[in-house]
Design an enzyme around this catalytic site. Structure first.
Site, PDB file in Angstrom:
ATOM      1  N   SER A 111      -2.041 -12.336  -3.354  1.00 13.66           N
ATOM      2  CA  SER A 111      -2.940 -11.498  -4.211  1.00 13.66           C
ATOM      3  C   SER A 111      -2.421 -11.339  -5.746  1.00 13.66           C
ATOM      4  O   SER A 111      -1.458 -11.212  -5.790  1.00 13.66           O
ATOM      5  CB  SER A 111      -3.377 -10.146  -3.651  1.00 13.66           C
ATOM      6  OG  SER A 111      -4.186  -9.301  -4.584  1.00 13.66           O
ATOM      7  N   TYR A 134      -1.125  -1.195  -1.101  1.00 12.76           N
ATOM      8  CA  TYR A 134      -1.455  -2.491  -0.999  1.00 12.76           C
ATOM      9  C   TYR A 134      -0.672  -3.465  -1.856  1.00 12.76           C
ATOM     10  O   TYR A 134      -0.116  -4.531  -1.712  1.00 12.76           O
ATOM     11  CB  TYR A 134      -2.966  -2.637  -1.275  1.00 12.76           C
ATOM     12  CG  TYR A 134      -3.507  -4.084  -1.226  1.00 12.76           C
ATOM     13  CD1 TYR A 134      -3.220  -5.006  -0.218  1.00 12.76           C
ATOM     14  CD2 TYR A 134      -4.184  -5.113  -2.417  1.00 12.76           C
ATOM     15  CE1 TYR A 134      -3.809  -6.292   0.062  1.00 12.76           C
ATOM     16  CE2 TYR A 134      -4.561  -6.112  -2.351  1.00 12.76           C
ATOM     17  CZ  TYR A 134      -4.397  -6.896  -1.008  1.00 12.76           C
ATOM     18  OH  TYR A 134      -4.984  -8.066  -1.051  1.00 12.76           O
TER      19      TYR A 134
END
Length: 249
Positions: free
Chosen positions: A132, A145
């Site tokens: 990501s 995250y």
């Protein structure tokens, strides 16, 4: 003629399912692996060249069972992962962080480690990790995250060093905003209205097929070509915290 076996984790929905479909179309024999077997069976029954396998990347026993069925793997797409919560560090639940690390980091280790002999077999293999932009940047409310995805990026970069000299390519695909059915809904703990708001006013966020297309590009390059990193964002997104939105209403 088959291009060989491609294993896709987290293949029951979103990017994983789209990647399984795309790699099957590219001529791979695809092992679609995830926890939700009913969804996998639906996928396999609708797309020739896909085989469904139940897999929990947080379970060493589950991963070992998968590896025992595979002798030669051309492509491994480590896609299983996800985000939980948007709490700031002062309010974060360590259990959420542990779950994110188990799937996004330790899961990549478990599956890659177990399939390493199969990836080295034959003409060699290709490990793809779906990371990501959160693995390269940080933002408020995203520490758990971003820490997990930074960890996944570190694993990818270390693999490339440690696998040097082996017939194994290593690629990270780092998406930005991708509108899938479940990612934001899961992160926001089932709050559909809040999940919809993430994409509100955004002109053409990425979709799962966009990421599958990028993965297919990377794995179908000639064997001597390694694509290290592909960062993919919609044109409306400059950074995690900077997204152009149309005025609604």
């Amino acid at each position: 003629m088959s291009r060989g076996t491609a294993v896709v984790t987290g293949a029951s929905s979103g990017i994983g399912a789209a990647t399984a479909r795309r790699l099957a179309a590219e001529g791979y024999d695809v092992v679609a692996a995830a926890r939700r077997r009913e969804r996998l069976d639906d996928l396999a029954s609708s797309v020739p060249g896909i085989r469904a396998v139940t897999l929990d990347v947080t379970s060493a026993e589950s991963v070992t069972s998968l590896a025992a069925t595979l002798d030669d793997v051309a492509v491994l797409v480590n896609n299983a992962g996800g985000a939980l919560g948007t709490e700031w560090i002062a309010d974060a639940d360590p259990a959420d962080w542990q779950q994110m690390f188990e799937t996004n980091v330790v899961g990549v280790l478990r599956v890659t480690q177990a399939l390493l002999p199969a990836l080295e077999a034959g003409d060699g293999g290709h490990v793809v990790v779906v990371g990501s932009i959160a693995g390269h940047l940080v933002y408020e409310g995203g520490a758990g995250y971003t820490a997990a995805k930074h960890g996944a990026t570190a694993v990818v970069e270390t693999m490339r060093l440690e696998f040097n000299g082996k017939p194994i390519r290593v690629t990270e695909v780092a998406p930005g905003m991708v509108h899938t059915e479940e990612f934001s809904l899961t992160r926001l703990r089932g709050d559909q209205a809040a999940a919809d708001k993430v994409y509100e006013g955004v002109d053409h966020p990425l979709v799962a097929d966009d990421i599958a297309d990028v993965i297919a590009f990377a794995v179908t390059r000639p064997a001597h070509v390694n694509v290290d990193l592909l960062v993919v964002k919609p044109i409306a997104q400059a950074a995690p915290h900077k997204v152009a939105r149309r005025t609604i209403g």
